[in-house]
Enzyme design. Structure first.
Site, PDB file in Angstrom:
ATOM      1  N   HIS A  73       4.038 -14.189 -11.673  1.00 47.58           N
ATOM      2  CA  HIS A  73       3.154 -14.317 -12.842  1.00 47.58           C
ATOM      3  C   HIS A  73       1.831 -13.607 -12.578  1.00 47.58           C
ATOM      4  O   HIS A  73       0.781 -14.249 -12.515  1.00 47.58           O
ATOM      5  CB  HIS A  73       2.919 -15.790 -13.163  1.00 47.58           C
ATOM      6  N   GLU A 106      11.690 -15.457 -20.286  1.00 51.81           N
ATOM      7  CA  GLU A 106      12.039 -15.662 -18.865  1.00 51.81           C
ATOM      8  C   GLU A 106      13.537 -15.940 -18.695  1.00 51.81           C
ATOM      9  O   GLU A 106      14.094 -15.730 -17.622  1.00 51.81           O
ATOM     10  CB  GLU A 106      11.235 -16.834 -18.280  1.00 51.81           C
ATOM     11  N   HIS A 132      10.591 -23.572 -14.279  1.00 51.10           N
ATOM     12  CA  HIS A 132       9.668 -23.487 -13.125  1.00 51.10           C
ATOM     13  C   HIS A 132       8.208 -23.787 -13.501  1.00 51.10           C
ATOM     14  O   HIS A 132       7.352 -22.968 -13.277  1.00 51.10           O
ATOM     15  CB  HIS A 132       9.759 -22.089 -12.494  1.00 51.10           C
ATOM     16  N   HIS A 192       9.415 -21.794 -24.440  1.00 51.15           N
ATOM     17  CA  HIS A 192       7.991 -22.128 -24.339  1.00 51.15           C
ATOM     18  C   HIS A 192       7.146 -20.930 -24.735  1.00 51.15           C
ATOM     19  O   HIS A 192       7.538 -19.791 -24.560  1.00 51.15           O
ATOM     20  CB  HIS A 192       7.589 -22.673 -22.964  1.00 51.15           C
TER      21      HIS A 192
HETATM   22  C1  DHB Z   1       4.001 -23.222 -17.946  1.00 50.17           C
HETATM   23  C2  DHB Z   1       5.265 -22.666 -17.926  1.00 50.17           C
HETATM   24  C3  DHB Z   1       5.516 -21.473 -17.244  1.00 50.17           C
HETATM   25  O1  DHB Z   1       6.716 -20.854 -17.203  1.00 50.17           O
HETATM   26  C4  DHB Z   1       4.510 -20.856 -16.536  1.00 50.17           C
HETATM   27  O2  DHB Z   1       4.800 -19.755 -15.837  1.00 50.17           O
HETATM   28  C5  DHB Z   1       3.216 -21.401 -16.559  1.00 50.17           C
HETATM   29  C6  DHB Z   1       2.979 -22.569 -17.257  1.00 50.17           C
HETATM   30  C7  DHB Z   1       3.716 -24.493 -18.672  1.00 50.17           C
HETATM   31  O3  DHB Z   1       4.579 -25.006 -19.375  1.00 50.17           O
HETATM   32  O4  DHB Z   1       2.618 -25.012 -18.524  1.00 50.17           O
HETATM   33 FE    FE Z   2       6.694 -18.900 -16.078  1.00 52.51          FE
END
Ligand code: DHB
Ligand code: FE
Length: 285
Positions: A59, A240, A12, A193
């Site tokens: 978030h 997540e 997402h 990530h």
């Molecule tokens: C990004 C990924 C995320 O899950 C998020 O909540 C905010 C930013 C990203 O990869 O930039």
């Molecule tokens: Fe996120």
């Protein structure tokens, strides 16, 4: 009786929403990503549910650090796309399904999961980006959505095992609803990530792909993975992924029933800072 027909899993990333909203989806950076969702959009057209039960994380948009529900179910009639600092996304408002949501809340709480009831909530990219990826850019979203927010932002957060068991409780709740609704459960967020600190930018494709393999074939075993492994292997925001276990737990392969079929599987690195994973699983009829 209502039933769960399928589950959809997807990352997402906010920049995906921006690429769509600004008309940049055909740029070389974005084209391969959106191509991976073409099959999904067609599949969704052909398999439109009556309701989407959408598991996502807020978030720090609707819930600040003042108040952090572990599991929160949206029982409102509608939800407004949130302003995350650069104005709300130009996407339709989300229409809820208060009757089914209230039924699921009643059933799941009676199965000993202590949900927070949310009657008013703006929904951020965690919810709207998956809708855009699968449903495109319509004037109105194709069906009602029940938002289900999971705290994966501020520790302590729920375990994978708890999420998987909750998915099973959600399936029982849906199957005890009196109307013949077809419901899809979506699990969103992930994959690997990390957005901050010395390891910012971390991607672990091997671990992500193994996660998808096990989500399909050994979800109960996968649900035993401790938090520290997600954080170590998939980065601080890779956590997540526990939300995918809620959607997987809601599938019908319990008590000797057959496993779901894999309709589509896609993996792409990177989108912004994130490894994008996507999966569609369908229950046999
Ligand atoms: C990004 C990924 C995320 O899950 C998020 O909540 C905010 C930013 C990203 O990869 O930039
Ligand atoms: Fe996120």
């Amino acid at each position: 009786m209502a039933r769960i027909t399928a589950s959809v899993y997807t990352s997402h990333v906010p920049a995906i929403g921006a690429a769509l909203d600004l008309g940049n989806s055909d740029e070389p950076y974005w084209r391969p990503l959106f191509k991976g969702y073409e099959i999904s959009k067609q599949w969704f057209e052909d398999n439109k549910p009556d309701v989407i039960f959408l598991v996502f994380n807020d978030h720090a948009t609707a819930f600040s650090l003042d108040l952090i529900p572990t599991f929160a179910i949206g029982t409102a009639a509608e939800y407004t796309p949130a302003d995350e600092g650069w104005g709300p996304r130009p996407v339709p408002k989300v229409i809820g399904h208060p009757e089914l949501a209230a039924h699921i809340a009643q059933s799941v709480i009676q199965q000993d999961f202590d949900l927070t009831i949310v009657n008013k909530m703006d929904v951020d990219h965690g919810l709207t980006v998956p809708l855009s990826l699968i449903c495109g850019q319509p004037d109105a979203w194709p069906c009602p959505v029940i938002p289900f927010a999971v705290n994966v932002v501020q520790y302590p957060i729920p375990s994978g095992a708890r999420c998987f068991a909750l998915g099973r409780a959600i399936r029982r709740a849906v199957e005890s609803y009196d109307e013949p609704l077809e419901v899809q459960v979506w699990g969103t967020g992930g994959m690997s990530h990390q957005l901050q600190g010395p390891r910012a930018g971390l991607i672990n494709a091997e671990w992500d792909k193994a996660f998808m393999d096990r989500l399909i074939g050994d979800p109960k075993g996968l649900s035993q993975t401790p938090h520290i492994e997600y954080v170590r292997e998939a980065g601080s925001e890779g956590i997540e992924l526990v939300m995918w276990l809620i959607a997987r737990g809601a599938m019908g392969d319990v008590a000797g029933k057959p496993p779901p079929t894999v309709v589509h599987r896609f993996y792409h690195v990177p989108a912004s800072n994130t490894a994008v994973g996507h999966l569609i699983l369908q229950n046999p009829r």
